[in-house]
Design a protein around this motif. Sequence first.
Motif, PDB file in Angstrom:
ATOM      1  N   PHE A 537       4.943  -7.234  -3.437  1.00  0.00           N
ATOM      2  CA  PHE A 537       5.999  -7.130  -2.413  1.00  0.00           C
ATOM      3  C   PHE A 537       7.367  -6.893  -3.022  1.00  0.00           C
ATOM      4  O   PHE A 537       8.232  -6.299  -2.413  1.00  0.00           O
ATOM      5  N   LYS A 538       7.522  -7.385  -4.261  1.00  0.00           N
ATOM      6  CA  LYS A 538       8.822  -7.218  -4.912  1.00  0.00           C
ATOM      7  C   LYS A 538       9.192  -5.747  -5.042  1.00  0.00           C
ATOM      8  O   LYS A 538      10.351  -5.394  -5.076  1.00  0.00           O
ATOM      9  N   LEU A 539       8.165  -4.907  -5.178  1.00  0.00           N
ATOM     10  CA  LEU A 539       8.435  -3.481  -5.347  1.00  0.00           C
ATOM     11  C   LEU A 539       8.502  -2.744  -4.011  1.00  0.00           C
ATOM     12  O   LEU A 539       9.027  -1.651  -3.925  1.00  0.00           O
ATOM     13  N   MET A 540       7.920  -3.359  -2.993  1.00  0.00           N
ATOM     14  CA  MET A 540       7.877  -2.661  -1.701  1.00  0.00           C
ATOM     15  C   MET A 540       9.104  -3.015  -0.881  1.00  0.00           C
ATOM     16  O   MET A 540       9.031  -3.712   0.125  1.00  0.00           O
ATOM     17  N   ASN A 541      10.255  -2.522  -1.322  1.00  0.00           N
ATOM     18  CA  ASN A 541      11.499  -2.893  -0.658  1.00  0.00           C
ATOM     19  C   ASN A 541      11.813  -2.013   0.526  1.00  0.00           C
ATOM     20  O   ASN A 541      12.595  -2.369   1.379  1.00  0.00           O
ATOM     21  N   ARG A 542      11.206  -0.862   0.541  1.00  0.00           N
ATOM     22  CA  ARG A 542      11.563   0.100   1.590  1.00  0.00           C
ATOM     23  C   ARG A 542      10.393   0.310   2.542  1.00  0.00           C
ATOM     24  O   ARG A 542       9.237   0.230   2.157  1.00  0.00           O
ATOM     25  N   ARG A 543      10.721   0.562   3.766  1.00  0.00           N
ATOM     26  CA  ARG A 543       9.695   0.942   4.730  1.00  0.00           C
ATOM     27  C   ARG A 543       9.226   2.347   4.408  1.00  0.00           C
ATOM     28  O   ARG A 543       9.924   3.091   3.718  1.00  0.00           O
ATOM     29  N   PRO A 544       8.047   2.720   4.943  1.00  0.00           N
ATOM     30  CA  PRO A 544       7.558   4.083   4.689  1.00  0.00           C
ATOM     31  C   PRO A 544       8.610   5.121   5.039  1.00  0.00           C
ATOM     32  O   PRO A 544       9.137   5.116   6.154  1.00  0.00           O
ATOM     33  N   ILE A 545       8.900   5.984   4.068  1.00  0.00           N
ATOM     34  CA  ILE A 545       9.946   6.982   4.297  1.00  0.00           C
ATOM     35  C   ILE A 545       9.494   8.001   5.333  1.00  0.00           C
ATOM     36  O   ILE A 545      10.286   8.512   6.113  1.00  0.00           O
ATOM     37  N   LEU A 546       8.182   8.252   5.349  1.00  0.00           N
ATOM     38  CA  LEU A 546       7.683   9.275   6.265  1.00  0.00           C
ATOM     39  C   LEU A 546       7.932   8.918   7.726  1.00  0.00           C
ATOM     40  O   LEU A 546       7.947   9.773   8.590  1.00  0.00           O
ATOM     41  N   MET A 547       8.146   7.611   7.992  1.00  0.00           N
ATOM     42  CA  MET A 547       8.377   7.211   9.374  1.00  0.00           C
ATOM     43  C   MET A 547       9.811   7.477   9.818  1.00  0.00           C
ATOM     44  O   MET A 547      10.139   7.345  10.984  1.00  0.00           O
ATOM     45  N   LYS A 548      10.675   7.802   8.886  1.00  0.00           N
ATOM     46  CA  LYS A 548      12.096   8.072   9.169  1.00  0.00           C
ATOM     47  C   LYS A 548      12.700   6.948  10.026  1.00  0.00           C
ATOM     48  O   LYS A 548      13.246   7.167  11.115  1.00  0.00           O
ATOM     49  N   THR A 549      12.544   5.753   9.546  1.00  0.00           N
ATOM     50  CA  THR A 549      12.966   4.597  10.325  1.00  0.00           C
ATOM     51  C   THR A 549      14.481   4.464  10.349  1.00  0.00           C
ATOM     52  O   THR A 549      15.179   4.973   9.470  1.00  0.00           O
ATOM     53  N   ARG A 550      14.973   3.763  11.346  1.00  0.00           N
ATOM     54  CA  ARG A 550      16.419   3.534  11.439  1.00  0.00           C
ATOM     55  C   ARG A 550      16.884   2.590  10.348  1.00  0.00           C
ATOM     56  O   ARG A 550      17.941   2.749   9.779  1.00  0.00           O
ATOM     57  N   ASP A 551      16.080   1.574  10.129  1.00  0.00           N
ATOM     58  CA  ASP A 551      16.414   0.610   9.084  1.00  0.00           C
ATOM     59  C   ASP A 551      15.393   0.798   7.975  1.00  0.00           C
ATOM     60  O   ASP A 551      14.216   0.531   8.153  1.00  0.00           O
ATOM     61  N   SER A 552      15.863   1.302   6.830  1.00  0.00           N
ATOM     62  CA  SER A 552      14.876   1.717   5.839  1.00  0.00           C
ATOM     63  C   SER A 552      14.479   0.604   4.881  1.00  0.00           C
ATOM     64  O   SER A 552      13.493   0.723   4.182  1.00  0.00           O
ATOM     65  N   THR A 553      15.241  -0.482   4.856  1.00  0.00           N
ATOM     66  CA  THR A 553      14.908  -1.513   3.882  1.00  0.00           C
ATOM     67  C   THR A 553      14.107  -2.635   4.525  1.00  0.00           C
ATOM     68  O   THR A 553      14.394  -3.071   5.635  1.00  0.00           O
ATOM     69  N   ARG A 554      13.118  -3.059   3.792  1.00  0.00           N
ATOM     70  CA  ARG A 554      12.234  -4.102   4.282  1.00  0.00           C
ATOM     71  C   ARG A 554      12.757  -5.473   3.856  1.00  0.00           C
ATOM     72  O   ARG A 554      12.662  -6.437   4.570  1.00  0.00           O
ATOM     73  N   ARG A 555      13.216  -5.508   2.628  1.00  0.00           N
ATOM     74  CA  ARG A 555      13.749  -6.773   2.142  1.00  0.00           C
ATOM     75  C   ARG A 555      15.060  -6.500   1.418  1.00  0.00           C
ATOM     76  O   ARG A 555      15.250  -5.447   0.811  1.00  0.00           O
ATOM     77  N   ASN A 556      15.973  -7.456   1.515  1.00  0.00           N
ATOM     78  CA  ASN A 556      17.228  -7.318   0.798  1.00  0.00           C
ATOM     79  C   ASN A 556      17.091  -8.009  -0.531  1.00  0.00           C
ATOM     80  O   ASN A 556      16.971  -9.229  -0.596  1.00  0.00           O
ATOM     81  N   LYS A 557      17.128  -7.206  -1.554  1.00  0.00           N
ATOM     82  CA  LYS A 557      16.851  -7.761  -2.877  1.00  0.00           C
ATOM     83  C   LYS A 557      17.834  -8.864  -3.212  1.00  0.00           C
ATOM     84  O   LYS A 557      19.017  -8.717  -3.012  1.00  0.00           O
TER      85      LYS A 557
END
Lengths: 557, 394
Positions: A537-557
């Motif tokens: 999870f530490k590396l998965m900070n961003r949501r899937p880019i292909l989804m072109k989400t409004r909020d692209s970050t999953r976690r704030n490092k």
Amino acid sequence: MWKFIVSHFPGWDVVFQAIMLLVLPVVFYFLSNWVKSRLSNRSYAKSKEASTAGAVSNSDDEEFAGEQPVTGNYDHDLSVLKQQAVNHCDIHIREFTIGRANRAAVLYVDGLYDKNLMDTQVLESLMNKGGGGTSTSQEIPITKENLVNQILPVSQVSDTGQLDQVVEDILTGVVALLVEGLEEILMISGSAGNSRGIEEPVSEGLLRGPRAGFTETLSDNTALLRRHGKNESLQMIKFKVGERAQKNLIVAYMRDIANSELVDEVIRRIEAIDMDYLPESGYVEQLIEDNSLSPFQQVQSTERPDRVIGALMEGRVAILLDGTPFVLIVPVTFSMLLQSPEDYYERWIPASLLRLLRFFTAFLAVFTPAIYISFISFNQGLIPTELVVTIIESRLSVPFPSIIEALIMEVSIEILREAGIRLPKPIGPAMGIVGGLIIGDAAVNAGIISPFLVIVVAVTAISSFAIPSYSTGITLRMLRFLAMFFAAFLGLFGTVMFFILVCSHLAKLKSFGVAYISPLSPFRWNDWKDFIFRMPFKLMNRRPILMKTRDSTRRNK
Amino acid sequence: MKRYVLVIFLLLVLLNLTGCWGIKEIEDQTVLVGIGMDVANPSNEEKQLAENGNSYPKKNRVTLTFQIIPFEMRQSSGKSDKSSNELYSNIQETGDSMFQMLRKMATRRSKPMMGHHVKVIVISEELAKRIEIDKLLKFVLRDNDIRPSCLVFISNSKASEVLVSNNSGEVPSLELAGLAENGSKANNVLPPKSLTKLDGIINSGQSFILQNLSSSSDEVAVAGASVIKGKNRKWIGSLSIREVLALSWIRGSVKGGVIKTYDKQGNVLTYEIISAKSKVKAKTSGKDISFQVSIRSKGRLIENWDTKEPADKEEFIKEAEGYFKQELMNMMTDTLHTMQDVHQVDVGGFRNHLRIQHPKVWRKVEQDWDSVFSRSDVKFDVDLIIEDTGSSVK
């Protein structure tokens, strides 16, 4: 000179091949055009028909319905309602008196309304409080306000002034209360009835994960989604689908994550649904998918709320239909169908390995028999010499070519599986015995198949069951037969050709504007962290880019 | 839409190109695992068949031995008589065209031969002396049924005898293939020559060596090598095991193994090779071509039968190193003698060193390299170090 030219003319077989080369593509071209035009014509005709049918029905409505306001005359209104309910034997009319003079009646459909609520909250309150009856408490004048505000301890009460609306509403589970002297009819809703308890999903089992699965009740399902945590941005939009029998459909998404274009597209497609009745979300799935000719599903269906929430958090959109525990998720990529929620619950190394294994089983499920056939019938040189000896020995007694042999077994396995699903539970184990003993062992002893093939078929069958999504399993099993024919036709070359065909189809396929095999193509390195391997999870900070989400970050490092 | 046409067109082109139309089920074929080539000597069955009309115009020049794996329908699954069931069978066919002979087998077997699994081709020394090796292998190299990974051996005795095994439970051809692979672990055995390698070598016209097989009454061993002269592609002699070992030192293909020698008192001394490297430098001055072979090796003294001598003594180690050096020098000088004076061919790979280091000179002598090499001077320089003496010093 002339002789020389003549001697170099090709033979008739070459000429035939050349002609076929020219003719067949043209034939295929026109054939595909014809199929396409047929498909588009039909949908066009259907929409045209629908519009004309709509017009007709409108005129019908005008003819007999019209506006029929509540007159306030108790006897008249009641008789009108009775007349309308004549063809609905399940509409019950219970007449009673409120106090000494006020006659009243409740109209309800048996089974749709909570009986307990009806008896204690509606009838009892009205009979006791309203007018007093034998009780000595002060009499409350019967007005609409008093009824709603003081007498009826029910949360949802509305009123209607239209008589023709009443029966329609009753049929959806509302109770109509007709009181003498009132200008309106009170509509008491609270339809609940018998909903199934929340149980573990049958189709998607997990070892670790919530045991809750969706039920057939829409409100339960939305509640399950809400229960995952306080979340204001979880939006749910309600639609009514179905022309003849309307059902509720809810589109759920995260307001600050999901791409608004995607949401709009989903809503557009939902609104375009033109169907008289939608018994299950499979209907919705097939009506909104991009390519109905593809063997691959472009919408994921799931029974697990945790999976839906996970998808929503990635910016996807969920579609819930009343009356089914299967919730749809769009858009979907092929890798999602090979993923299990458990991948995220387990630690990342074992989860990644299992995921890798699933990709491998998907390959096995499609190609094992094909590879067997091509090795046995065409490319014997590729088998290790020692194995060749064993295989020949085991196949000596088999009278069929490998394709027939494989078909016999594969079809039997498919029959077994299908029968196993349909059979009642007590007979289920008998299937295993029949399948295991008769098909496995006896067929080998009888000499119609080779023992080696039993291994191949077993591996294939087990592999296809290791795929988390049942629908994907079906797709792959179907493709397996195609692969087998390709292999029987052209050997390993055909198998590879089939692989390329499937890959190119997958590469072209799109689900709601998202490439089906992304992040493989278009290549997005960031999304690979959650593709074949599930990175920590530490590396998965961003949501899937292909989804072109409004909020692209999953976690704030 | 145009793309559809293009895609379908390409697919159809592919369909027409394959030619995989004929299904050949695996059980309808005879698995050929080895081929032996001998000087013509028709077998009794052949003679009888020929007497009864199964013959065609031919010159008897080569007898081929086809080793196949026979399969018999098992009567019932319960009892399979393994003892009566041989694991392999050899069929012989005499004639002049290899391919014709292979096809002739179709008249004698119910199932066609499948050549994908041919592991070894054994050529007898006698045949290799008489007929050029490229003529013998032409068909095999052109045929795309027989894999290029197939290994080629020369046998001292008749090839048909090598392809017979007395210990049942083994197919001789498979055993031979395994033997060659296994043999490469020891440094006195040449790396096996496959058809791929041979093709290039034969076409370049250089002299080369092939692994030798020697057979006893019930065993076959890889032993030494046969020398094939590039000029006439015929067998001209053989190298002993010791010479093959020396060759691998010169070529730098030593991976491990031992050097054994004796000290003055005749006690055994054994050196275990840890690493070995060789460097060949070609020098040209005018018409003279000379080579300097430098060999570096590290290893440990693993055995000395002189038990009184403490193995950790400096002088003793130095002395032992001297013995091993001497042994290595002798070995290589002897081999060089065999190459230059006895056979007059270069099978030590010197041609490549010259070709790379002095291309201009090489082009001049290319045509007549074997005789030029026989006259050229080769010097050896051995640097051998005993690193340790193992875990026990006494």
